[in-house]
Design a protein around this motif. Sequence first.
Motif, PDB file in Angstrom:
ATOM      1  N   VAL A  90       0.843  -1.203   0.000  1.00 47.25           N
ATOM      2  CA  VAL A  90       0.000   0.000   0.000  1.00 47.25           C
ATOM      3  C   VAL A  90       0.874   1.248   0.000  1.00 47.25           C
ATOM      4  CG1 VAL A  90      -1.613   1.356   1.401  1.00 47.25           C
ATOM      5  CG2 VAL A  90      -2.044  -1.064   1.000  1.00 47.25           C
ATOM      6  N   MET A 101      -8.016 -11.131  -3.370  1.00 45.23           N
ATOM      7  CA  MET A 101      -7.103 -11.457  -2.281  1.00 45.23           C
ATOM      8  C   MET A 101      -7.867 -12.305  -1.278  1.00 45.23           C
ATOM      9  SD  MET A 101      -4.647  -9.596  -3.484  1.00 45.23           S
ATOM     10  CE  MET A 101      -3.434  -9.927  -2.208  1.00 45.23           C
ATOM     11  N   ASP A 102      -7.212 -13.297  -0.700  1.00 42.70           N
ATOM     12  CA  ASP A 102      -7.882 -14.077   0.341  1.00 42.70           C
ATOM     13  C   ASP A 102      -6.903 -14.425   1.454  1.00 42.70           C
ATOM     14  OD1 ASP A 102     -10.290 -15.150   1.371  1.00 42.70           O
ATOM     15  OD2 ASP A 102     -10.835 -15.810  -0.627  1.00 42.70           O
ATOM     16  N   LEU A 103      -7.489 -14.865   2.567  1.00 37.93           N
ATOM     17  CA  LEU A 103      -6.705 -15.036   3.792  1.00 37.93           C
ATOM     18  C   LEU A 103      -5.660 -16.144   3.664  1.00 37.93           C
ATOM     19  CD1 LEU A 103      -6.806 -13.876   6.703  1.00 37.93           C
ATOM     20  CD2 LEU A 103      -8.187 -15.861   7.305  1.00 37.93           C
TER      21      LEU A 103
ATOM     22  N   GLN B  29      -3.382   0.784  13.715  1.00 37.18           N
ATOM     23  CA  GLN B  29      -3.243   0.137  12.410  1.00 37.18           C
ATOM     24  C   GLN B  29      -2.381  -1.119  12.523  1.00 37.18           C
ATOM     25  OE1 GLN B  29      -0.424   1.508   9.267  1.00 37.18           O
ATOM     26  NE2 GLN B  29      -2.284   1.969   8.132  1.00 37.18           N
ATOM     27  N   GLN B  30      -1.243  -0.955  13.165  1.00 36.18           N
ATOM     28  CA  GLN B  30      -0.296  -2.056  13.320  1.00 36.18           C
ATOM     29  C   GLN B  30      -0.939  -3.235  14.063  1.00 36.18           C
ATOM     30  OE1 GLN B  30       2.868  -1.716  12.150  1.00 36.18           O
ATOM     31  NE2 GLN B  30       3.539  -3.757  12.779  1.00 36.18           N
ATOM     32  N   LEU B  33      -3.683  -5.106  11.988  1.00 37.91           N
ATOM     33  CA  LEU B  33      -3.170  -5.986  10.941  1.00 37.91           C
ATOM     34  C   LEU B  33      -2.547  -7.243  11.551  1.00 37.91           C
ATOM     35  CD1 LEU B  33      -1.572  -3.334   8.556  1.00 37.91           C
ATOM     36  CD2 LEU B  33      -3.802  -4.436   8.328  1.00 37.91           C
ATOM     37  N   HIS B  37      -3.998 -11.114  11.105  1.00 41.57           N
ATOM     38  CA  HIS B  37      -3.151 -12.199  10.621  1.00 41.57           C
ATOM     39  C   HIS B  37      -3.150 -13.365  11.605  1.00 41.57           C
ATOM     40  CE1 HIS B  37       0.210 -14.085   8.596  1.00 41.57           C
ATOM     41  NE2 HIS B  37       0.908 -14.085   9.706  1.00 41.57           N
ATOM     42  N   ARG B  40      -6.822 -14.850  12.145  1.00 47.74           N
ATOM     43  CA  ARG B  40      -7.539 -15.187  10.916  1.00 47.74           C
ATOM     44  C   ARG B  40      -8.953 -14.623  10.896  1.00 47.74           C
ATOM     45  NH1 ARG B  40      -5.356 -20.238   8.687  1.00 47.74           N
ATOM     46  NH2 ARG B  40      -3.264 -20.382   9.535  1.00 47.74           N
ATOM     47  N   ALA B  41      -9.070 -13.366  11.243  1.00 46.25           N
ATOM     48  CA  ALA B  41     -10.383 -12.735  11.245  1.00 46.25           C
ATOM     49  C   ALA B  41     -10.837 -12.490   9.816  1.00 46.25           C
ATOM     50  CB  ALA B  41     -10.321 -11.422  12.010  1.00 46.25           C
ATOM     51  N   ARG B  42     -12.174 -12.385   9.639  1.00 48.08           N
ATOM     52  CA  ARG B  42     -12.700 -12.235   8.289  1.00 48.08           C
ATOM     53  C   ARG B  42     -12.934 -10.787   7.912  1.00 48.08           C
ATOM     54  NH1 ARG B  42     -17.860 -14.795   7.502  1.00 48.08           N
ATOM     55  NH2 ARG B  42     -18.202 -14.690   9.730  1.00 48.08           N
ATOM     56  N   ASP B  64      -5.708   3.803   4.089  1.00 45.48           N
ATOM     57  CA  ASP B  64      -4.631   2.841   3.844  1.00 45.48           C
ATOM     58  C   ASP B  64      -4.894   1.515   4.552  1.00 45.48           C
ATOM     59  OD1 ASP B  64      -3.414   4.786   2.394  1.00 45.48           O
ATOM     60  OD2 ASP B  64      -1.819   5.215   3.839  1.00 45.48           O
ATOM     61  N   GLY B  67      -7.104  -0.637   2.656  1.00 46.04           N
ATOM     62  CA  GLY B  67      -6.387  -1.232   1.527  1.00 46.04           C
ATOM     63  C   GLY B  67      -5.525  -2.409   1.974  1.00 46.04           C
ATOM     64  N   MET B  68      -4.872  -2.259   3.115  1.00 44.19           N
ATOM     65  CA  MET B  68      -4.015  -3.342   3.629  1.00 44.19           C
ATOM     66  C   MET B  68      -4.854  -4.547   4.038  1.00 44.19           C
ATOM     67  SD  MET B  68      -1.620  -0.791   5.881  1.00 44.19           S
ATOM     68  CE  MET B  68      -0.675   0.502   5.056  1.00 44.19           C
ATOM     69  N   ARG B  70      -7.669  -5.399   2.817  1.00 42.36           N
ATOM     70  CA  ARG B  70      -8.113  -6.062   1.591  1.00 42.36           C
ATOM     71  C   ARG B  70      -7.010  -6.961   1.028  1.00 42.36           C
ATOM     72  NH1 ARG B  70      -8.412  -6.490  -3.757  1.00 42.36           N
ATOM     73  NH2 ARG B  70      -6.596  -5.170  -4.103  1.00 42.36           N
ATOM     74  N   LEU B  71      -5.781  -6.448   1.028  1.00 45.77           N
ATOM     75  CA  LEU B  71      -4.664  -7.249   0.516  1.00 45.77           C
ATOM     76  C   LEU B  71      -4.477  -8.522   1.336  1.00 45.77           C
ATOM     77  CD1 LEU B  71      -1.924  -4.607  -0.374  1.00 45.77           C
ATOM     78  CD2 LEU B  71      -3.231  -6.036  -1.940  1.00 45.77           C
ATOM     79  N   MET B  72      -4.845  -8.451   2.612  1.00 43.50           N
ATOM     80  CA  MET B  72      -4.706  -9.626   3.468  1.00 43.50           C
ATOM     81  C   MET B  72      -5.924 -10.538   3.365  1.00 43.50           C
ATOM     82  SD  MET B  72      -2.836  -7.863   6.738  1.00 43.50           S
ATOM     83  CE  MET B  72      -2.908  -9.375   7.707  1.00 43.50           C
ATOM     84  N   GLY B  73      -6.884 -10.167   2.505  1.00 45.49           N
ATOM     85  CA  GLY B  73      -8.000 -11.069   2.230  1.00 45.49           C
ATOM     86  C   GLY B  73      -9.215 -10.886   3.109  1.00 45.49           C
TER      87      GLY B  73
END
Lengths: 117, 117
Positions: A90, A101-103, B29-30, B33, B37, B40-42, B64, B67-68, B70-73
């Motif tokens: 980002v 994107m997926d987990l 934010q940190q 994220l 990870h 494994r939250a949805r 941002d 966006g992050m 989303r990248l993590m799914g």
Amino acid sequence: MSIPILHVEGFLIVELQGELKDADIAAVQQSLLEQLHRERARGVLIDLSGLEVVDSYTGRVIRDTAGMVRLMGARTAVVGLRPAVAITLVEMGLELPGVHMDLNLERGLEWLRAPER
Amino acid sequence: MSIPILHVEGFLIVELQGELKDADIAAVQQSLLEQLHRERARGVLIDLSGLEVVDSYTGRVIRDTAGMVRLMGARTAVVGLRPAVAITLVEMGLELPGVHMDLNLERGLEWLRAPER
């Protein structure tokens, strides 16, 4: 270095890990597209959970690969991004728009198997 | 200052309130994220109903973060913007495109629970 591509239930799965050179990434893209064509796969899953770092070259290749796979009539799911990787992408403005994107691998495959919306 | 993040039914909920320093926002934010990870939250729900003011830094971090995530799914819903905050964001040109906004916590959770379209 040759990175294996698995063919499972009509989907190609590739797991990127370790420190990849630009040439490795380019070779994976090439093999993926050729295998997709030859084996008539329905989708591609790229697992990035083994990468600590994704640089801008890798980010662009992933985005472009998803675009190429789409043009060939298949779908791409990218899974397993670590927080630090998501932050870097980002910050570099590489938000991979249009890429699903997926987990993790299970969730990505589930999405690939589901009928297209 | 540590801002609590709740994990409810597979979703992470964080409520921003009071006067936040830039460092507090960055820390949220940190943590979001990392927790996303690890657990494994949805999805992620960010509740802004406790904020009287959202400055441009906070606005950018929220954009941002979405966006992050989303990248993590996963998906992000931002809820509870006050009229004055909505006015300021639009006047600053920070309209948070691509971020799902909802009225309140209930509506945001409902959207997060719904299957992806």
